[in-house]
Design a protein around this motif. Structure first.
Motif, short mmCIF file in Angstrom:
data_model
loop_
_atom_site.label_atom_id
_atom_site.label_comp_id
_atom_site.label_asym_id
_atom_site.label_seq_id
_atom_site.Cartn_x
_atom_site.Cartn_y
_atom_site.Cartn_z
N ARG A 30 0.41 -3.54 -3.46
CA ARG A 30 -0.25 -2.48 -4.21
C ARG A 30 0.64 -1.23 -4.17
O ARG A 30 0.88 -0.64 -3.12
CB ARG A 30 -1.62 -2.16 -3.60
CG ARG A 30 -2.43 -1.16 -4.42
CD ARG A 30 -3.84 -1.01 -3.85
NE ARG A 30 -4.68 -0.23 -4.74
CZ ARG A 30 -4.79 1.10 -4.71
NH1 ARG A 30 -4.09 1.79 -3.82
NH2 ARG A 30 -5.58 1.73 -5.55
N ASN A 33 0.82 -1.21 0.00
CA ASN A 33 0.00 0.00 0.00
C ASN A 33 0.86 1.27 0.00
O ASN A 33 0.74 2.13 0.87
CB ASN A 33 -0.95 0.00 1.21
CG ASN A 33 -1.99 -1.11 1.10
OD1 ASN A 33 -2.51 -1.37 0.02
ND2 ASN A 33 -2.27 -1.77 2.21
N HIS A 76 0.16 -7.20 -12.22
CA HIS A 76 0.81 -6.14 -11.45
C HIS A 76 1.84 -5.38 -12.27
O HIS A 76 2.67 -5.98 -12.96
CB HIS A 76 1.50 -6.75 -10.22
CG HIS A 76 0.62 -7.64 -9.40
ND1 HIS A 76 1.01 -8.89 -8.99
CD2 HIS A 76 -0.65 -7.46 -8.94
CE1 HIS A 76 0.01 -9.45 -8.29
NE2 HIS A 76 -0.99 -8.60 -8.26
N GLY A 77 1.79 -4.05 -12.19
CA GLY A 77 2.77 -3.22 -12.87
C GLY A 77 4.18 -3.58 -12.43
O GLY A 77 4.45 -3.71 -11.24
N SER A 83 3.34 4.03 -2.84
CA SER A 83 3.25 4.72 -4.12
C SER A 83 4.65 4.88 -4.70
O SER A 83 5.66 4.71 -4.00
CB SER A 83 2.61 6.10 -3.93
OG SER A 83 3.47 6.93 -3.17
N PHE A 126 -2.19 -1.73 -10.27
CA PHE A 126 -1.36 -1.24 -9.17
C PHE A 126 -0.84 -2.37 -8.29
O PHE A 126 0.23 -2.27 -7.70
CB PHE A 126 -2.14 -0.25 -8.30
CG PHE A 126 -2.41 1.08 -8.95
CD1 PHE A 126 -1.72 1.47 -10.10
CD2 PHE A 126 -3.34 1.95 -8.41
CE1 PHE A 126 -1.98 2.70 -10.70
CE2 PHE A 126 -3.60 3.19 -9.00
CZ PHE A 126 -2.91 3.56 -10.15
N GLN A 165 -5.46 1.67 -13.08
CA GLN A 165 -5.36 1.45 -11.63
C GLN A 165 -5.56 -0.01 -11.23
O GLN A 165 -5.16 -0.41 -10.14
CB GLN A 165 -6.34 2.34 -10.90
CG GLN A 165 -7.80 2.10 -11.24
CD GLN A 165 -8.71 3.14 -10.61
OE1 GLN A 165 -8.72 3.32 -9.40
NE2 GLN A 165 -9.46 3.85 -11.44
N VAL A 208 0.88 2.37 -6.08
CA VAL A 208 0.20 3.31 -6.99
C VAL A 208 1.23 4.04 -7.85
O VAL A 208 2.19 4.60 -7.33
CB VAL A 208 -0.62 4.33 -6.18
CG1 VAL A 208 -1.25 5.37 -7.12
CG2 VAL A 208 -1.70 3.62 -5.37
N PHE A 209 1.03 3.99 -9.16
CA PHE A 209 1.89 4.76 -10.05
C PHE A 209 1.01 5.77 -10.81
O PHE A 209 0.07 5.41 -11.50
CB PHE A 209 2.69 3.87 -11.02
CG PHE A 209 1.91 2.77 -11.69
CD1 PHE A 209 1.26 3.00 -12.90
CD2 PHE A 209 1.85 1.50 -11.14
CE1 PHE A 209 0.57 1.99 -13.54
CE2 PHE A 209 1.16 0.48 -11.78
CZ PHE A 209 0.51 0.72 -12.98
#
Length: 372
Positions: free
Chosen positions: A278, A212, A358-359, A214, A346, A343, A280-281
């Motif tokens: 997770r 969680n 997943h990225g 970024s 992420f 999203q 976030v990008f």
């Protein structure tokens, strides 16, 4: 088949054309790539690089400059340039191409990519860019030697070695111009406050990830200050002894194309596992940790996604932004997707989830260079 490249057109292309309608940009091509058993790792990276417009333009220019120079020894660069040229010159706007010659060359040159086991897309990207640099440097060296021989041939009397003794700067290729940035590794002695700085270049940044989080927080952690003490003390040249110190990394020169590799594969309790965290990008990224303390603004244009629960098996796809459209490339299949779907890649907020897409590698382009 054209020069070892199979061209096909099917339902996928017509569906994509129908989805985009009359919104197809002039001169742009959207072609899927055939998978030769396990080559999704290559296909995903190739699509990201094809839609890295500065890289594509340099590669097509290289192809144009070299295609009429007689017999050029085939190598990874010539195969890649030929593939990009084949795609860009297609009369149809959609379809499928089999990058047979390029895959053959990769497998011939590097035993890691032979066979049919699962390969790592980041490892392939590193190999590809570094191999291109190596080839360009060799070609530049040949030209320099030829020019030097020509000069020496017309100079009368001894040259005293002046021509050969000139110190040459490292060659800056168009790969460097697009992808290379500079990091400064700073170490401050806590006894005498002397700062030792060492610069190093990078073609991509590999970031540790947390659940969680970024990209911004991952970058802050990458550039955070670390204290060196106990067994990790730093040898200070001024104090001439081991001392406690503080160490940090700063981005001295941001690259034109910022490639971020998320370290999703790690050894844990003697097992090689995938971290589905997770992370976030954002579509727009501000790089604040630069030495000049000025923000560098970037826009996301491609994502290589790993699909699967582990590092030793799975699949790769790529998400690409082209002329304000987002497309998903899954080997031969190409489809348009909504920007909001980004999203979903992420990662997973829980350790166990049905979402395994997943990225993994993110491609950002500097807005400054994009506006030039």
């Amino acid at each position: 088949m054209v020069d070892g490249v199979t061209l096909t057109m099917g339902v996928v292309g017509s569906k994509l054309e129908k989805a985009l309608g009359d919104q197809f940009p002039e001169g742009e091509r959207y072609f899927g790539l055939v998978n030769f058993g396990n080559t999704c790792y290559a296909n995903s990276v190739l699509q990201a690089l094809y839609f890295c417009v500065p890289f594509r333009e340099h590669l097509l220019e290289y192809y144009s400059n070299n295609k009429n120079q007689g017999e050029v020894d085939e190598n990874l660069l010539t195969c890649l340039a030929e593939l990009f040229s084949q795609i860009s010159m297609q009369k149809k706007v959609t379809g499928v191409i089999a990058p047979k010659r390029l895959v053959y060359r990769v497998r011939k040159d590097n035993e890691i990519f032979r066979g049919y086991s699962h390969q790592d897309a980041h490892e392939f990207l590193n190999y590809l860019l570094n191999k291109i640099v190596e080839i360009l440097e060799k070609e530049s060296h040949k030209v320099t030697c030829a020019e030097t021989s020509s000069v020496e041939g017309v100079v009368s009397g001894p040259t005293n070695g002046h021509i050969n003794s000139v110190k040459k700067e490292p060659l800056v290729t168009w790969v460097h111009k697009n992808f290379q940035g500079t990091l400064t590794n700073e170490t401050r002695c806590l006894r005498c406050e002397t700062v030792t700085a060492r610069d190093e270049t990078f073609l991509d940044l590999s970031l540790d990830i947390e659940q969680n989080s970024s990209i911004t927080s991952c970058l802050k952690n990458f550039c955070s200050t670390e204290t060196l003490n106990a067994a990790d003390k730093f040898f200070c040249d001024k104090c001439r002894s081991l001392q406690e110190a503080q160490k940090r990394m700063k981005i001295k020169k941001p690259p034109r194309i910022l490639v971020i590799h998320l370290k999703r594969f790690k050894y844990y309790l003697h097992l090689h596992k995938k971290l589905s965290y997770r992370v976030v990008f954002p579509l727009e990224l501000k790089l604040s940790n630069t030495e000049e303390d000025t923000d560098s603004e970037y826009s996301l244009f491609a994502v290589v996604v790993h699909v699967g629960i582990g590092p030793n098996h799975g699949h790769y796809i790529s998400l690409v932004k082209s002329h304000n459209h987002w497309l998903l490339f899954d080997d031969e299949n190409v489809e348009i997707i909504d920007e909001s779907a980004i999203q979903t890649f992420f990662g997973s907020a829980q350790e166990y989830s049905n979402n395994t897409d997943h990225g993994y590698i993110l491609f950002y382009e500097s807005q400054v260079s994009n506006n030039k």
